[in-house]
Design a protein around this motif. Structure first.
Motif, PDB file in Angstrom:
ATOM      1  N   VAL A 155      40.766  39.883  46.877  1.00 49.03           N
ATOM      2  CA  VAL A 155      40.434  39.836  45.132  1.00 49.03           C
ATOM      3  C   VAL A 155      41.521  39.821  44.374  1.00 49.03           C
ATOM      4  O   VAL A 155      42.548  40.908  44.034  1.00 49.03           O
ATOM      5  CB  VAL A 155      39.298  41.186  45.185  1.00 49.03           C
ATOM      6  N   VAL A 200      33.052  39.081  36.437  1.00 53.84           N
ATOM      7  CA  VAL A 200      33.224  39.954  37.751  1.00 53.84           C
ATOM      8  C   VAL A 200      33.049  41.648  37.300  1.00 53.84           C
ATOM      9  O   VAL A 200      34.189  41.642  37.183  1.00 53.84           O
ATOM     10  CB  VAL A 200      33.946  39.692  39.469  1.00 53.84           C
ATOM     11  N   ALA A 232      29.037  43.196  41.841  1.00 57.54           N
ATOM     12  CA  ALA A 232      30.923  42.377  42.164  1.00 57.54           C
ATOM     13  C   ALA A 232      29.602  42.976  43.962  1.00 57.54           C
ATOM     14  O   ALA A 232      29.753  41.454  44.501  1.00 57.54           O
ATOM     15  CB  ALA A 232      32.046  43.569  42.556  1.00 57.54           C
ATOM     16  N   ALA A 239      37.327  37.299  44.494  1.00 58.82           N
ATOM     17  CA  ALA A 239      37.294  37.111  43.840  1.00 58.82           C
ATOM     18  C   ALA A 239      38.399  37.304  42.802  1.00 58.82           C
ATOM     19  O   ALA A 239      39.055  37.752  42.576  1.00 58.82           O
ATOM     20  CB  ALA A 239      36.188  38.492  41.984  1.00 58.82           C
ATOM     21  N   ILE A 270      36.001  46.914  42.576  1.00 58.67           N
ATOM     22  CA  ILE A 270      35.833  44.938  43.104  1.00 58.67           C
ATOM     23  C   ILE A 270      36.049  45.012  44.066  1.00 58.67           C
ATOM     24  O   ILE A 270      35.395  44.387  44.674  1.00 58.67           O
ATOM     25  CB  ILE A 270      36.295  44.465  41.979  1.00 58.67           C
TER      26      ILE A 270
END
Ligand code: PEP
Length: 258
Positions: free
Chosen positions: A7, A221, A226, A238, A253
């Protein structure tokens, strides 16, 4: 194969030095909630040093457990390229990652697949992990051209790489109509394109290599959407724009991809 999710926060051209330092420290302080997910911050280039220092990053890694990345770089190694930054300079500043071919650079700065491919090669040569962005425009999706457009971008932006090099790349699928708009792709729409990308990578490298490549989703996002994206089999993290400018939401997230 189980892939380690990644991420990354793309801060774009936001924040000032003090805010960048404060956000970095807040992310580092809460980083553990993301478990073994790779967490990466991509500040504006001018604040890479500030963020790296706040992370205590070294060329050998980051004891804070938060990786450092850039949002762009030159395909050239050095020379008379006023305003540009090389892959070697990013490594020198303790970056491990670089976002390449973001849709804003493709549409606003005219970056082509060919240029992105040259940058990807330069990044890998310097030891950086490129996060290579692809994604269709709204008109292309509405014309049912998503697979064709994304296939062309994946093949073009990753052209000329060996299977070993492909294995080191992260791909980010970012439908342009979902970036900064609040319109997130449904998990099914995203999974469909992620599966396409993995099948292209299978053809370009091998099933084993494709199975190990992380494919991020990007486009509005947030903490609230998420988990549904993370539940899809080919979504491995992400690339987060707006929601990465606030530590709590960004970490939520990242935690969804544990
Ligand atoms: C991005 O720019 O990579 C992005 C995904 O932005 P946002 O999360 O704001 O849609």
């Amino acid at each position: 194969m189980s892939r380690t999710s990644i991420v990354a926060g793309n801060w774009k051209m936001n924040l000032d030095r003090g805010a960048a330092e404060a956000l970095t420290k807040a992310v580092a302080a809460g980083r553990d909630q993301a478990g073994d997910v790779d967490v990466v911050l991509c500040p504006p280039s001018i604040y890479i040093g500030t963020v790296g220092t706040a992370l205590s990053a070294t060329s050998g890694g980051s004891p804070s457990g938060v990786g450092l990345g850039a949002q762009n770089m030159s395909e050239q190694a050095s020379g008379a390229y006023t305003g540009e930054i090389s892959a070697g300079m990013l490594v020198d500043m303790c970056c491990g990652y670089v976002i390449l071919g973001h849709s804003e650079r493709r549409t606003l700065m005219g970056e082509t697949d060919e240029l992105v491919a040259a940058k990807v090669k330069a990044a890998l040569t310097a030891g950086l992990t490129p996060i290579v962005c692809v994604g269709e425009q709204l008109a292309e999706r509405e014309a049912d051209r998503t697979h064709e457009v994304v296939s062309t971008q994946v093949r073009g932006s990753l052209a000329g790489l060996s299977a070993d090099e492909l294995a080191k790349v992260v791909v980010a699928y970012e439908p342009v109509w979902a970036i900064g708009t609040g319109k997130v792709a449904t998990p099914e729409q995203a999974q469909d394109v992620h599966a396409l990308i993995r099948s292209l990578l299978t053809e370009m490298a091998s099933p084993e290599v494709a199975d190990g490549i992380r494919i991020q989703y990007g486009g509005s996002v947030k903490a609230g959407n998420a988990a549904d994206l993370a539940a899809q089999p080919d979504i491995d993290g992400a690339l987060v724009g707006g929601a990465s400018l606030e530590a709590e939401g960004f970490l939520a997230i990242a935690a969804a991809f544990r």
